[in-house]
Design an enzyme around this catalytic site. Structure first.
Site, PDB file in Angstrom:
ATOM      1  N   ASP A   1      80.747  27.071 -17.134  1.00 48.98           N
ATOM      2  CA  ASP A   1      81.836  26.089 -17.164  1.00 48.98           C
ATOM      3  C   ASP A   1      81.949  25.529 -18.573  1.00 48.98           C
ATOM      4  OD1 ASP A   1      82.488  26.267 -14.505  1.00 48.98           O
ATOM      5  OD2 ASP A   1      81.493  24.412 -13.895  1.00 48.98           O
TER       6      ASP A   1
ATOM      7  N   GLY B   1      79.568  30.060  -6.062  1.00 45.77           N
ATOM      8  CA  GLY B   1      78.335  30.644  -5.532  1.00 45.77           C
ATOM      9  C   GLY B   1      77.109  29.955  -6.102  1.00 45.77           C
TER      10      GLY B   1
ATOM     11  N   ASP C   1      83.789  11.550  -9.534  1.00 49.91           N
ATOM     12  CA  ASP C   1      84.147  12.946  -9.825  1.00 49.91           C
ATOM     13  C   ASP C   1      83.857  13.781  -8.571  1.00 49.91           C
ATOM     14  OD1 ASP C   1      84.473  15.515 -10.747  1.00 49.91           O
ATOM     15  OD2 ASP C   1      82.969  15.388 -12.330  1.00 49.91           O
TER      16      ASP C   1
ATOM     17  N   ASP D   1      81.206  22.228  -2.413  1.00 52.62           N
ATOM     18  CA  ASP D   1      80.073  23.146  -2.633  1.00 52.62           C
ATOM     19  C   ASP D   1      78.755  22.472  -2.224  1.00 52.62           C
ATOM     20  OD1 ASP D   1      81.721  25.124  -3.606  1.00 52.62           O
ATOM     21  OD2 ASP D   1      81.440  24.562  -5.705  1.00 52.62           O
TER      22      ASP D   1
ATOM     23  N   ALA E   1      76.799  13.415  -4.611  1.00 52.43           N
ATOM     24  CA  ALA E   1      77.396  14.255  -5.659  1.00 52.43           C
ATOM     25  C   ALA E   1      78.669  13.635  -6.250  1.00 52.43           C
ATOM     26  CB  ALA E   1      77.691  15.648  -5.118  1.00 52.43           C
TER      27      ALA E   1
ATOM     28  N   GLY F   1      80.295  15.870 -13.238  1.00 53.43           N
ATOM     29  CA  GLY F   1      79.787  17.236 -13.367  1.00 53.43           C
ATOM     30  C   GLY F   1      79.651  17.909 -12.019  1.00 53.43           C
TER      31      GLY F   1
END
Ligand code: ADP
Length: 296
Positions: free
Chosen positions: A12, A40, A239, A245, A275, A280
Site C-alpha cells: 500500500d 488477503g 479510519d 477485513d 481497528a 491504517g
C-alpha cells in the site's frame, strides 16, 4: 484447528493530499507512507492476531515489496512458507487520501494477478485446514478451484465477496459462508430490503451469510436457524479502512476456536471496533490481548 487464508497481498502506497487531483491537474505533497495491505494479507493478519494458527496462500513479487509483505505477515504470526515469489512486481495499491478522508485508489495486480492455478502442494495445505477464507482480489478461477478442493475435503469455506464480483454457480455450490457488507449483500441478493430480508434471499443459494452493517453491527443467518443480529460497540471511528477485513479474519479465528454464533459475532465486532479507532489497515488490526480486554 487452523485457518488458511488464500488471497492478495499488496504494497500500500498511501499519499495524503489536501485534495485529490482532477484529470490534467498536478498536486504536490510530501506525505507518503508504505505498508502491508491487500485483502488477503489483511485478513491473514487478523486471523493470526486473533490467536488462530494461520497459513497464507498467495503470491508476491521478487522485489523489495515482496520481502516486506512476507516479513509483515510472518511478523503477525502467519505461516508464509507456501507463498509464491514470482518474477516481476508485487501487487501495489496507490491510495490517495484527501483532508476529508475521501480516497481514490489504483490497484496494480502484479503477482496477485498471476496466481491463476494451484499446485498439488497448495491443494494439500487447503485440505489440512479447518476453515478456508478467501476474497476477490486474486483471479476468480483460483478462488473457485480452492473452494472445490476444500469442500471435497470437508473444510469450511468462507468467502468475503469483496471487491464485489458476481458469484458463478460452481463457486456458490462450494461455499459454507458468504461474508458481505450491506452494499455487496444487496448486489448478491439482487434486491434491496432490510438485512434480514436480504439475508433470506441469499440463503436461497448459500447455507450461511454474514452481513456487516458498519456502525450498525452485523447479522448472521444460516439455513434452518434463527438469524443472530448484534450491535457494534459505540466507538469513535477515525479510519474504517480494513474494518471488514478485520471482522472477517477475527470471525474465522473465532469459528475454529469453536465459539457459538453470538460469541463469534461479538469477538469479530470487538476486533473491528478496535481497528476503526486507529489509522491504517494492517497496523490497526488488534491482537488477541486487546480484543479480550475490549470484551471484558
Ligand atoms: P466494510 O469495511 O467491508 O465495508 P463494514 O463497514 O460493514 O464493512 O464494517 C465491518 C464491521 O466493522 C462492522 O460490521 C462493524 O462490526 C465494524 N465497524 C465498522 N464501522 C464501525 C464503527 N463506526 N463503529 C464500530 N464498529 C464498526
Amino acid at each position: 484447528m487452523s485457518v488458511v487464508v488464500l488471497g492478495s497481498a499488496n504494497l500500500d502506497v498511501v499519499i495524503a493530499l489536501q485534495r485529490i487531483p482532477s484529470p490534467g491537474e498536478t498536486v504536490l505533497t510530501d506525505t507518503i507512507s508504505r505498508g502491508c495491505g491487500g485483502k488477503g494479507a489483511n485478513q491473514a493478519v487478523a486471523v493470526a492476531r486473533s490467536g488462530a494458527p494461520t497459513t497464507f496462500l498467495g503470491a508476491v513479487g521478487n522485489d523489495d515489496a515482496g520481502r516486506m509483505l512476507l516479513d509483515g505477515l510472518a511478523g503477525a504470526g502467519a505461516d508464509v512458507s507456501a507463498v509464491r515469489r514470482t518474477d516481476g512486481s508485487s501487487g501495489t495499491a496507490y491510495v490517495m487520501v484527501d483532508a476529508q478522508g475521501e480516497n481514490a485508489i489504483v490497484v496494480i495486480g502484479g503477482a496477485n494477478a498471476g496466481y491463476t492455478d494451484l499446485t498439488e502442494a497448495e491443494a494439500d495445505i487447503i485440505r489440512r485446514a479447518d476453515v478456508l477464507l478467501m476474497q476477490f482480489e486474486v483471479p476468480i478461477e483460483t478462488v473457485t478451484a480452492a473452494a472445490s478442493i476444500a469442500r471435497a475435503a470437508g473444510v469450511q469455506v468462507m468467502l468475503n465477496a469483496a471487491p464485489y464480483a458476481e458469484l458463478p454457480a460452481d463457486l456458490l455450490e462450494n461455499l459454507d459462508l458468504l461474508i458481505v457488507n450491506e452494499h455487496e449483500a444487496a448486489l448478491s441478493a439482487g434486491t434491496q430490503g432490510t438485512p434480514e430480508e436480504v439475508a433470506t434471499v441469499i440463503l436461497g443459494s448459500v447455507p450461511g451469510v454474514l452481513i456487516t452493517l458498519g456502525a450498525a453491527g452485523s447479522l448472521l443467518a444460516t439455513r434452518g436457524t434463527e438469524p443472530v443480529r448484534i450491535n457494534a460497540p459505540h466507538v469513535t471511528a477515525v479510519d474504517t479502512t480494513g474494518a471488514g477485513d478485520t471482522f472477517s479474519g477475527a470471525y474465522a479465528a473465532a469459528t475454529v476456536e469453536g465459539l457459538p454464533a453470538v460469541e463469534r459475532l461479538r469477538f469479530a465486532s470487538a476486533a473491528a471496533a478496535l481497528a476503526v479507532q486507529e489509522r491504517g489497515a494492517v497496523d490497526a488490526i488488534p491482537d488477541r490481548a486487546r480484543i479480550d480486554e475490549a470484551l471484558r
